[in-house]
Design an enzyme around this catalytic site. Structure first.
Site, PDB file in Angstrom:
ATOM      1  N   ASN A   1      -7.017 -63.478  21.108  1.00  9.82           N
ATOM      2  CA  ASN A   1      -5.809 -63.085  21.841  1.00  9.82           C
ATOM      3  C   ASN A   1      -4.704 -62.525  20.958  1.00  9.82           C
ATOM      4  O   ASN A   1      -3.664 -62.140  21.425  1.00  9.82           O
ATOM      5  CB  ASN A   1      -5.272 -64.232  22.713  1.00  9.82           C
ATOM      6  CG  ASN A   1      -4.904 -65.422  21.892  1.00  9.82           C
ATOM      7  OD1 ASN A   1      -5.200 -65.467  20.705  1.00  9.82           O
ATOM      8  ND2 ASN A   1      -4.263 -66.376  22.524  1.00  9.82           N
ATOM      9  N   CYS A   2      -4.923 -62.469  19.665  1.00  3.79           N
ATOM     10  CA  CYS A   2      -3.905 -61.866  18.816  1.00  3.79           C
ATOM     11  C   CYS A   2      -3.603 -60.419  19.230  1.00  3.79           C
ATOM     12  O   CYS A   2      -2.449 -60.029  19.356  1.00  3.79           O
ATOM     13  CB  CYS A   2      -4.312 -61.938  17.342  1.00  3.79           C
ATOM     14  SG  CYS A   2      -4.223 -63.621  16.708  1.00  3.79           S
TER      15      CYS A   2
END
Lengths: 187, 187, 187, 187, 187, 187, 187, 187, 187, 187
Positions: free
Chosen positions: E46-47
């Site tokens: 999810n970065c």
């Protein structure tokens, strides 16, 4: 670390010398070669024979420009009486140094802690106060002063001739060795 | 504290001995008298003459029931080559002990830290591993093996006759002194 | 911390070099590239073959403006004898450095404490005294001097061309890589 | 102390290997010879050429029964992308080990503290987890994998023949030296 | 002690910014408001969505006179590749700061020691380098940039109006509270 | 080290809750999600608006299975009077926790030593007592409870779905991301 | 060591005084006699009666040239509300000092660590800031202000008449004792 | 830390009591309420008036079930003579405790180190050996025993009625306060 | 280390002397010979007989130019009363020194820690403040002042005649011994 | 701490006693009263007169059931010679104890460090090995043995009559004092 080639540590002791009490210090022994001889205790068994042995060779030490110092952990008072009462010690014309504080004995690493006495240690010190040879025996084994004389002369010779070394068993007058690259691995 | 009357510290070194490499330890030297002779370095100037001097008296040491160990901080490899190339050292039939870790040299307090070499130190050790005499010279001053022999015999005599002490200059066969109360203050 | 890109520590050792004993220091090795090669001990098995290997490539090192130093924990006395007695070592025209204090060996972190000997370590040092490559083997595994030569040249090339790096396996004369932002993630 | 002949310290890292993420530890590398190759950072200039060099010799390493591990302080995520995006790295079939905690890099003493990256270090480790050779370069100087192969084989040969040592430049199939007393001082 | 109202500690890192590598320091971020956003690792799950979220609001941050810095413990080399390969990250026009030494991550107390990665931490820093808000999540929980924007504006408003405080949920343009003695105990 | 993913430290405090004094401990808050909200001091300026904000969303927190705890360094006696005298605080149906020993405030690292008051800190704690998110403001900047609600739900979602992570800005009901090897470097 | 006859330690606190917030320090209380009265907590049970007791004798303290300071570990905000809401405390015209850092309470050694509250301590301090009397009760036992007034006057009398001492139970106007040698052993 | 609500430390002292020398310990004073009164020195100026004051109220203390102990750093021998020679002290029927080791005086923190004498300290101790009130004066300011009696009774009352507290100025027979939630903030 | 031949340590005490209270210090006792006599406690059993013994020989001490100081750990107040009430002590015209801090008693190493009293110690101090003789008894064994007088005179004689020593049992007027070398070993 | 009423420390020394060398220890002196007399050094000036003084009273010590021990830091060898050569010392029939380790002298705190000699110290020790009196002089001041005899008898009397104390100057046969409460303050 070995005491060899180190300076004698500072000390100040009373000695009996030719009928007088005199002070001996690390300064007063400088200027000539010194032979410092530790013994266990005044009035005991083979100590007088060692003092007598030194006394009989004292002329030779003097001729070699060296002074002799006998040291025990007794007082100089005891040394005077020892000199007066022992036929052997009575011959001594050199310094009988008292070390009741045990500082000198400890400084030469010959103190027996559980007895408060010195081991039989002999030290040759050059005129700059540097220790050049040492010899220490368990107390039941006495020394021979002629060997000390031989070492003194070898030490004096090599001091006077910096470029040479004495071979084994060297005695005064014999040939020495001048180290050189060519000799490495050749003797 | 002095090394006199202390046990030899544990060690394990390689030696060149009669054409072989063998291990020497504080255990292996026990059981007979040992004469341990430190020298500065293989291939140098007066060391071979000292080895030769020892070699020439080796029969006497053996007769006295003593073994001889020469020690330097070199390897046993160097000692083999030294034995092969030096006419003087080639005579040696005793142990040439290598001390490349310098542990043995430090254990006898004859290590020169700034050079990594040993001082000329001689130690007589009794069959129980106890050091009885020590003699250390600055490296320019060589030793005389005959004096070592005299000390060895005096040490052996007093070991065998616990109630006696050798007077100064004592040589094999001479009279010794049996300490007694009556002698105190009388010699 | 790694020794790479640190300064050689101060040292002062005696070496045998072209028939003479000379002093070698961290200062004396500066000004040109230096190749320092540690070996376990003189007179041993594969050490002479490594010295010989270095000797046969010595002209190339010289052409590259580099000096070669062989180091063992033996004395320079042993190195002289080694040079005289070993057909292989006798070819050496570079420095045979004695390290009897073991300081230099410890400074390069190649000392085997339980043996008192060095590991097989090779170090390339730039003219400013900065270590640029190191290579250390367990003693049963010998080195190949041609790889040392290859590294020396790569080190010299990148020193001379600060904006470039040598790719793997680079040999003198081959193309190098000039790092640029565009190359990131593209090779 | 040198890392040579010491055990690899415990570690647990994630690697990218043949399209998968797998765990690599000091236990998992035991049982066969291991070649551990540190590099500064993924995506940089000469690192891919070194990975490619290793990839091209991988069959030989495998034939010699050795495994190859490339390590950087990047994550295994970066290694996957590096493998996917770099034509050179894409050839790698061995382990690309991430070391984001920097523990492994520090354990091999190749960490550059001020950069957070590894030096170019190569280590050959025997099947018991003992480090046998090390080689470290300043980062501008790349390595040559063929020399690593040569060392691996020398290490394997001496491991298999405990009584022999490899002479300088030894390559597989050549004669080795069986140390014996007679050879001391003779080569 | 809390980091709130303390100065950012000194740091010096490389960042990828608009196609270039640039240096970012505690000095370079002063003079305008800074939003520092830590993420676990490049190329992870999810970065990128968080980077994208920041990218889509970047114009608003700029309008508010604030700069945005994304930080991971990866290198700036990885950040360049991440920017090139990730559709989401590719939108980023702000700084992608590499922290391979992990110093910056530790200075903001968001380092996970056992992973070598950062927690999801967001910090608003005023133009004097003083930290005014912090927000840290366990890594499985992502952030919402609009809330960061709201806080930034509240921080800017109270900085500009020293005599007032923002009530809960305050949004730009709403009424604030001017503290006075009379209000104590009355709201 | 960050407080994130650590256990709440042991504490025992008195709270005012629904007209009664009750004890709150690290044990009593376990078993459901907890939202712990620190404020500087009772009776001050924007604190009541924050309490009111929490009160107005209390039903939602309850629906989410979470309890709310307001903490100041005041006594629970002050909290009772605050509840009685403040129209805003009077709406609170959750716990008003007194922390006159300041232990709880220090345990969450939000103590201002020179004032003896807390910073505005909000912590979401899971039913096992593990801190999952933290948010701390300088005291002039108030919070927005709706963002706390959003985080709570993201934390609850990822707790319930261990294999997924919430992308940026995730709100209840939206899609999450299931990490897989294929996604590395692809988002 | 007892606090008697020591200087009040430096402090800086906020107080509620005649409808205003003012700063009180170890300097501001000097110049007149000070009566410092610690109480456990605002809004609690017998504290208001003690404040009221002090309030009703305040004129007498003022006439004696003394100022009165009530201290609790609450904030000055709480003290304002306490003054507004408590019929008893509302009579207070002296200083209600907040000590939220607990420094003042600790400096007078009346802090209860496990509660964060003060013991009931009363201290009379002379115009030079020297503590002359102290009285501390377990919190369930209240004080009587008339006894404090009696002590204040005895302290003032002996301060003004250095050569006299007050006998037991002395009240203003009674005879004192002028110590003299003749009285020793005679009363 | 305050002595209030701590146990009396162990002690063993000699006292003069009704014409006899008796031992007093921390055990012997338990079982009834104890009033311990320190004074500077026997034979001095206002000490006898304080002893007399205590003597005149002794019946009341006894009626309240309390024992009285006067302590100075003198010996019990001095106390006997004091009792015999001082008209005031001669009235004392309670314990005159000698503290020549100063241990008891130090244990109550009323020792003046530079004089070796006690401050005027009064302590009320409950039957369990717990200190409930303390009062210490600079030595020029004497005490009033009636206030000590009032405190003793308040201490006894609250001990007997755990659910109540005494309001300010409370005297035996007056109403006390039973704390309840409803009273918080209401007095 | 023994106190003999050390300086009296600094002190400042109050004494009762000829109806007055006076200060005595290590300075005030200098200039004449001092006899310092410690006793356990005023008013006890054999102390008065010892004071009386001293009093009866006081003229002789004065004639010898010496002052007498009696010391106990009591106060000077007690000493005044002792002087007034004891027929024996009433004869004393010398200093009765109070030592309530016990500093003087500890400085002369005669403090009994578990009793707070002095041992029976007598010290003769020369006019330069140097302690020349000490005598200490277990408290059940009293002293004889005539022996103290004999010692005082021997100390004075040898001080006045530096070259002589007093033989055993020497009394004023008898022959002394002038040490000389000749006497060593002869008495 | 004073040596009075402490146990003699363990020791083991050689003594000259009635023509024999015997061992003396802290055990061997127990069972009867012991008088231990330290002297500076054998063969010195007033020491023999002190030995003679002791010798002349030896019958009385024996009659009193006490043994006498003379101690110096000399050896027992010196003591034998002293006994033989000194007319005064020759009268001694008690123990002449050598203390060459100085342990005994230090244990009684009479060692002069800068001289290595003892002070003139006399100690009376009871049959349980407890020191009851001590007396130490600067070395120029000799002692009187009759006073030692007087103390010995006083010590023996009080040991035999636990309920009594000897008044000053007490001599054998005189009245003693039986302490009682009535006597306090009355003598």
């Amino acid at each position: 670390m070995s005491l060899i080639n180190t300076q004698v540590q500072p000390f100040k002791n009373q000695a009996f010398h030719n009928g007088k009490f005199v002070e001996v210090t690390e300064q007063s022994i400088k200027g000539k070669w010194a032979v410092v001889i530790f013994m266990p205790a005044a009035f005991t068994f083979n100590c007088p024979t060692e003092v007598e042995d030194a006394a009989e060779h004292y002329a030779e030490f003097q001729k070699a420009g060296a002074e002799v110092y006998i040291v025990t952990t007794d007082t100089h008072f005891s040394h005077k009486v020892w000199h007066e009462t022992s036929p052997a010690v009575g011959k001594a014309k050199f310094f009988l140094v008292g070390d009741p504080t045990h500082h000198l004995t400890r400084a030469f690493d010959v103190h027996i802690d559980e007895e408060g006495l010195a081991l039989r240690g002999t030290f040759i010190i050059n005129p700059d106060g540097m220790i050049k040879t040492m010899e220490v025996h368990s107390n039941e084994i006495a020394r021979d002063v002629t060997e000390t004389l031989r070492k003194l002369k070898a030490a004096q010779y090599t001091a006077a001739h910096p470029g040479e070394v004495c071979p084994a068993k060297w005695k005064e007058g014999e040939k020495t060795i001048a180290p050189s690259l060519d000799l490495v691995g050749k003797i």
